[in-house]
Design an enzyme around this catalytic site. Structure first.
Site, mmCIF file in Angstrom:
data_model
loop_
_atom_site.group_PDB
_atom_site.id
_atom_site.type_symbol
_atom_site.label_atom_id
_atom_site.label_comp_id
_atom_site.label_asym_id
_atom_site.label_seq_id
_atom_site.Cartn_x
_atom_site.Cartn_y
_atom_site.Cartn_z
ATOM 1 N N ILE A 83 0.864 -1.148 -0.056
ATOM 2 C CA ILE A 83 0.050 -0.101 -0.097
ATOM 3 C C ILE A 83 0.937 1.201 -0.058
ATOM 4 C CG2 ILE A 83 -1.712 1.226 1.136
ATOM 5 C CD1 ILE A 83 -2.598 -1.744 0.118
ATOM 6 N N LYS A 84 0.580 2.123 -0.988
ATOM 7 C CA LYS A 84 1.547 3.220 -1.310
ATOM 8 C C LYS A 84 0.533 4.350 -0.524
ATOM 9 C CE LYS A 84 4.354 5.089 -4.829
ATOM 10 N NZ LYS A 84 4.282 5.364 -6.237
ATOM 11 N N VAL A 85 1.286 5.084 0.558
ATOM 12 C CA VAL A 85 0.559 5.837 1.425
ATOM 13 C C VAL A 85 1.359 7.332 1.427
ATOM 14 C CG1 VAL A 85 0.054 6.522 3.565
ATOM 15 C CG2 VAL A 85 -0.539 4.327 2.955
#
Ligand code: E4P
Length: 215
Positions: A83-85
């Site tokens: 997950i890119k946050v």
């Protein structure tokens, strides 16, 4: 150094994969928009092709929204989706929560070594310093990567450094010299890495000489 490919274009990923150059994939909303395709559909296709970390970015700006998107994205491929946050206080909170649940996070849009330190402390699996965008505004992007390497080594942080926003072969060379864990590379730059004029003229000369031996 691991090579990730920085694209959502499945044909490019397949071509790089066939050359043995894809350890993982990074995408972002702009890269997916370029394909003109549906976000989840593209990610599912990439996940069927590449057995390695595939970064999928959330677009919510609040922690709860980020967590809700993350829980949907991870279902696409529980083993390989990362997950890119974004690097914000809300993003750090989401990162801590996801890390506690065993979900890997790639903190993105990082432009300083201190942001990288925060990502590591929040439990991010990856941090993505954007070197090209810093160069674009007159700062030395790679200098920041060098400082992140030093900080992580000083304290034994296991967060992996993904050199991102790569624009040229020199970025890749410097990433490798610094000891970055990963460089995420656009397909065009990947092809440039294989190129050398002396390789081309060498092939031409060998072919010409080979013809001479066909008597
Ligand atoms: C990858 O994780 C980044 O989103 C990407 O490298 C950004 O590249 P750009 O600065 O060329 O848009």
């Amino acid at each position: 150094m691991k090579f990730f490919i920085d694209t959502a274009n499945v044909d490019e990923i397949r071509a790089a994969h066939d050359m043995g150059l894809v350890d993982g994939v990074t995408t972002n909303p702009s890269l997916v928009a370029k394909t003109g395709r549906n976000f989840h559909e593209v990610l599912t296709e990439i996940a069927a092709l590449v057995d390695g970390p595939i970064s999928a970015e959330v677009v919510a700006l609040d922690t709860e929204g980020m967590l809700a998107e993350a829980r949907e994205l991870i279902k696409l491929h529980p083993k390989n989706i990362v997950i890119k946050v974004p690097m914000t206080p809300a993003g750090l909170k989401a990162t801590r929560q996801l890390a506690d649940e065993g979900i890997p996070v790639n903190m993105t849009l990082a432009f300083s070594p201190l942001q990288a330190l925060l990502a590591a402390k929040a439990g991010a699996a990856y941090i993505s310093p954007f070197v090209g965008r810093l160069d674009d505004v007159g700062h030395l992007g790679m200098e920041g990567v060098e400082q992140i390497r030093t900080i992580f080594d000083n304290y034994g942080f296991t967060t992996e450094i993904i050199v991102a926003s790569v624009r040229s072969p020199l970025h890749v060379l410097n990433a490798a010299l610094i000891g970055a864990d990963i460089c995420t590379i656009p397909y065009g730059v990947l092809l440039q890495l294989a190129k050398h004029p002396l390789t081309d003229t060498g092939i031409e000369r060998f072919l010409a000489d080979w013809q001479k031996s066909q008597v």
